[in-house]
Design a protein around this motif. Sequence first.
Motif, PDB file in Angstrom:
ATOM      1  N   PHE A 143      -1.332 101.597  46.273  1.00  0.00           N
ATOM      2  CA  PHE A 143      -0.349 101.991  47.067  1.00  0.00           C
ATOM      3  C   PHE A 143      -0.765 101.307  48.599  1.00  0.00           C
ATOM      4  O   PHE A 143       0.148 101.065  49.274  1.00  0.00           O
ATOM      5  N   SER A 144      -1.912 101.581  49.017  1.00  0.00           N
ATOM      6  CA  SER A 144      -2.384 101.172  50.476  1.00  0.00           C
ATOM      7  C   SER A 144      -2.150  99.846  50.327  1.00  0.00           C
ATOM      8  O   SER A 144      -2.017  99.254  51.316  1.00  0.00           O
ATOM      9  N   GLY A 145      -2.658  99.028  49.271  1.00  0.00           N
ATOM     10  CA  GLY A 145      -2.515  97.558  49.374  1.00  0.00           C
ATOM     11  C   GLY A 145      -1.108  96.928  49.494  1.00  0.00           C
ATOM     12  O   GLY A 145      -0.871  96.276  50.682  1.00  0.00           O
ATOM     13  N   ALA A 146      -0.283  97.773  48.818  1.00  0.00           N
ATOM     14  CA  ALA A 146       1.140  97.029  48.823  1.00  0.00           C
ATOM     15  C   ALA A 146       1.677  97.652  50.323  1.00  0.00           C
ATOM     16  O   ALA A 146       2.472  96.738  50.853  1.00  0.00           O
ATOM     17  N   MET A 147       1.406  98.552  50.799  1.00  0.00           N
ATOM     18  CA  MET A 147       2.068  99.189  52.100  1.00  0.00           C
ATOM     19  C   MET A 147       1.423  98.151  53.141  1.00  0.00           C
ATOM     20  O   MET A 147       2.069  98.167  54.403  1.00  0.00           O
ATOM     21  N   MET A 148      -0.014  97.898  53.161  1.00  0.00           N
ATOM     22  CA  MET A 148      -0.526  97.195  54.246  1.00  0.00           C
ATOM     23  C   MET A 148       0.206  95.673  54.203  1.00  0.00           C
ATOM     24  O   MET A 148       0.480  95.199  55.322  1.00  0.00           O
ATOM     25  N   ILE A 149       0.469  95.172  53.163  1.00  0.00           N
ATOM     26  CA  ILE A 149       0.949  93.835  53.121  1.00  0.00           C
ATOM     27  C   ILE A 149       2.571  93.766  53.502  1.00  0.00           C
ATOM     28  O   ILE A 149       3.230  93.164  54.426  1.00  0.00           O
ATOM     29  N   ILE A 150       3.298  94.865  53.136  1.00  0.00           N
ATOM     30  CA  ILE A 150       4.789  94.941  53.488  1.00  0.00           C
ATOM     31  C   ILE A 150       4.913  95.316  54.884  1.00  0.00           C
ATOM     32  O   ILE A 150       5.712  94.540  55.692  1.00  0.00           O
ATOM     33  N   THR A 151       4.319  96.129  55.565  1.00  0.00           N
ATOM     34  CA  THR A 151       4.083  96.476  56.904  1.00  0.00           C
ATOM     35  C   THR A 151       3.670  95.096  57.676  1.00  0.00           C
ATOM     36  O   THR A 151       4.585  94.814  58.768  1.00  0.00           O
ATOM     37  N   GLY A 152       2.985  94.572  57.308  1.00  0.00           N
ATOM     38  CA  GLY A 152       2.349  93.128  57.916  1.00  0.00           C
ATOM     39  C   GLY A 152       3.535  92.039  57.814  1.00  0.00           C
ATOM     40  O   GLY A 152       3.662  91.198  58.835  1.00  0.00           O
ATOM     41  N   TYR A 153       4.116  91.995  56.592  1.00  0.00           N
ATOM     42  CA  TYR A 153       5.042  90.762  56.371  1.00  0.00           C
ATOM     43  C   TYR A 153       6.347  91.197  57.529  1.00  0.00           C
ATOM     44  O   TYR A 153       6.884  90.235  58.067  1.00  0.00           O
ATOM     45  N   ILE A 154       6.627  92.480  57.688  1.00  0.00           N
ATOM     46  CA  ILE A 154       7.653  92.736  58.589  1.00  0.00           C
ATOM     47  C   ILE A 154       7.297  92.350  59.765  1.00  0.00           C
ATOM     48  O   ILE A 154       7.959  91.596  60.623  1.00  0.00           O
ATOM     49  N   PHE A 166       5.752  93.632  66.835  1.00  0.00           N
ATOM     50  CA  PHE A 166       4.652  92.909  66.074  1.00  0.00           C
ATOM     51  C   PHE A 166       3.241  93.504  66.156  1.00  0.00           C
ATOM     52  O   PHE A 166       2.715  94.018  65.082  1.00  0.00           O
ATOM     53  N   PHE A 167       2.954  94.131  67.254  1.00  0.00           N
ATOM     54  CA  PHE A 167       1.780  95.010  67.510  1.00  0.00           C
ATOM     55  C   PHE A 167       1.922  96.442  66.711  1.00  0.00           C
ATOM     56  O   PHE A 167       0.914  96.900  65.879  1.00  0.00           O
ATOM     57  N   VAL A 168       3.256  97.065  66.668  1.00  0.00           N
ATOM     58  CA  VAL A 168       3.316  98.376  66.139  1.00  0.00           C
ATOM     59  C   VAL A 168       3.211  98.319  64.569  1.00  0.00           C
ATOM     60  O   VAL A 168       2.226  98.830  63.910  1.00  0.00           O
ATOM     61  N   TRP A 169       3.877  97.198  64.035  1.00  0.00           N
ATOM     62  CA  TRP A 169       3.678  97.061  62.293  1.00  0.00           C
ATOM     63  C   TRP A 169       2.533  96.524  62.126  1.00  0.00           C
ATOM     64  O   TRP A 169       1.644  96.992  61.096  1.00  0.00           O
ATOM     65  N   GLY A 170       1.791  95.723  62.890  1.00  0.00           N
ATOM     66  CA  GLY A 170       0.450  95.301  62.518  1.00  0.00           C
ATOM     67  C   GLY A 170      -0.573  96.580  62.678  1.00  0.00           C
ATOM     68  O   GLY A 170      -1.501  96.662  62.054  1.00  0.00           O
ATOM     69  N   ALA A 171      -0.325  97.741  63.408  1.00  0.00           N
ATOM     70  CA  ALA A 171      -1.094  98.811  63.680  1.00  0.00           C
ATOM     71  C   ALA A 171      -1.019  99.588  62.399  1.00  0.00           C
ATOM     72  O   ALA A 171      -1.656 100.355  61.853  1.00  0.00           O
ATOM     73  N   ILE A 172       0.403  99.728  62.003  1.00  0.00           N
ATOM     74  CA  ILE A 172       0.463 100.757  60.641  1.00  0.00           C
ATOM     75  C   ILE A 172      -0.291 100.147  59.534  1.00  0.00           C
ATOM     76  O   ILE A 172      -0.750 100.739  58.780  1.00  0.00           O
ATOM     77  N   SER A 173       0.053  98.477  59.594  1.00  0.00           N
ATOM     78  CA  SER A 173      -0.728  98.081  58.358  1.00  0.00           C
ATOM     79  C   SER A 173      -2.248  98.076  58.415  1.00  0.00           C
ATOM     80  O   SER A 173      -2.853  98.348  57.477  1.00  0.00           O
ATOM     81  N   THR A 174      -2.695  98.107  59.584  1.00  0.00           N
ATOM     82  CA  THR A 174      -4.232  98.309  59.736  1.00  0.00           C
ATOM     83  C   THR A 174      -4.799  99.721  59.384  1.00  0.00           C
ATOM     84  O   THR A 174      -5.727  99.598  58.701  1.00  0.00           O
ATOM     85  N   ALA A 175      -3.555 100.765  59.514  1.00  0.00           N
ATOM     86  CA  ALA A 175      -4.257 102.074  59.018  1.00  0.00           C
ATOM     87  C   ALA A 175      -4.434 101.942  57.488  1.00  0.00           C
ATOM     88  O   ALA A 175      -5.374 102.606  56.954  1.00  0.00           O
ATOM     89  N   PHE A 176      -3.338 101.368  56.732  1.00  0.00           N
ATOM     90  CA  PHE A 176      -3.532 101.040  55.517  1.00  0.00           C
ATOM     91  C   PHE A 176      -4.814 100.399  55.090  1.00  0.00           C
ATOM     92  O   PHE A 176      -5.596 100.572  54.108  1.00  0.00           O
ATOM     93  N   PHE A 177      -5.285  99.363  55.820  1.00  0.00           N
ATOM     94  CA  PHE A 177      -6.289  98.437  55.696  1.00  0.00           C
ATOM     95  C   PHE A 177      -7.585  99.377  55.536  1.00  0.00           C
ATOM     96  O   PHE A 177      -8.452  99.170  54.893  1.00  0.00           O
TER      97      PHE A 177
END
Length: 278
Positions: A143-154, A166-177
């Motif tokens: 779950f977290s792997g897929a969410m990290m990538i999808i949010t970073g992709y956007i 760019f930074f907001v999606w990056g920050a969401i991705s970082t939470a999953f990371f």
Amino acid sequence: MFELGNATFENYIGQEQGFSEMAYQMVAHVLTLGYAVMLAGLFYFILTIKTVAPKYRTSSVLSVVVMVSAFLLLYAQANNWTDSFVFDAEKGLYFLGADADLFNNGYRYLNWLIDVPMLLFQILFVVTLTKSKFSSIRNQFWFSGAMMIITGYIGQFYEVTDLTAFFVWGAISTAFFFHILFLMNKVIKEGKEGIPEKAQKTLQGIWVLFLVSWFLYPGAYLMPHLIGIEGGFFNESGVVGRQMTYTIADVSSKVIYGILLTQVAQILSKHEGYKEEI
Ligand code: RET
């Protein structure tokens, strides 16, 4: 000049400043090195599969899946680079071709969507969890792997046009990371319990490799803005830096990681009395 919209910064540099021979070739070479290593890795994982006991072999099979998908992606990525930029003999630089494809790192993200869950899943076939449940860790990894990538992709679509997005999606991705790092730390800690010291040391090495190599990806995401907005790396150095970072990260997180896991499995197999089949 054409409107580039959400294209990644490589295209902006290729349109406005152009790439020097050295920058252009370094990217072409490093991308080629990347897929060559994946093909070599593919042979390694096939040829060593019988050196480990049957219960550990799923780890090698998953490495094979990762090698094949990464080989194809990196091959496409290398062609994407040479198709996008054309040599201008008058200026002695490479520019974005008028009817060429745009260069895009998005293919990578979709490749990670396959590889990240596989790489995380893989270690669960080598270590024995003492407290956590296999299925719970597996589902959280996925779950977290897929969410990290999808949010970073956007987010990566906005690296030039909308830095807030760019930074907001990056920050969401970082939470999953961070969630993934927390889980991996737990898996490795539990995995070290009660196994031979040599295998414990290799597992510790896997943790360090994991930390360093996985952190390189957000570094590459941030690359154009690492030294300020439109600052130090919003130029061809940033373009070369990004592709080099990706290649080092890919070789470490997929190939070296898989080799170290094979080594742990070999030590454990031997310890459990398994005799290598040739
Ligand atoms: C993104 C977006 C920005 C924030 C973070 C990211 C993390 C990416 C990672 C990728 C790992 C990829 C691997 C691929 C192997 O095939 C998505 C760049 C934190 C950690 C290991």
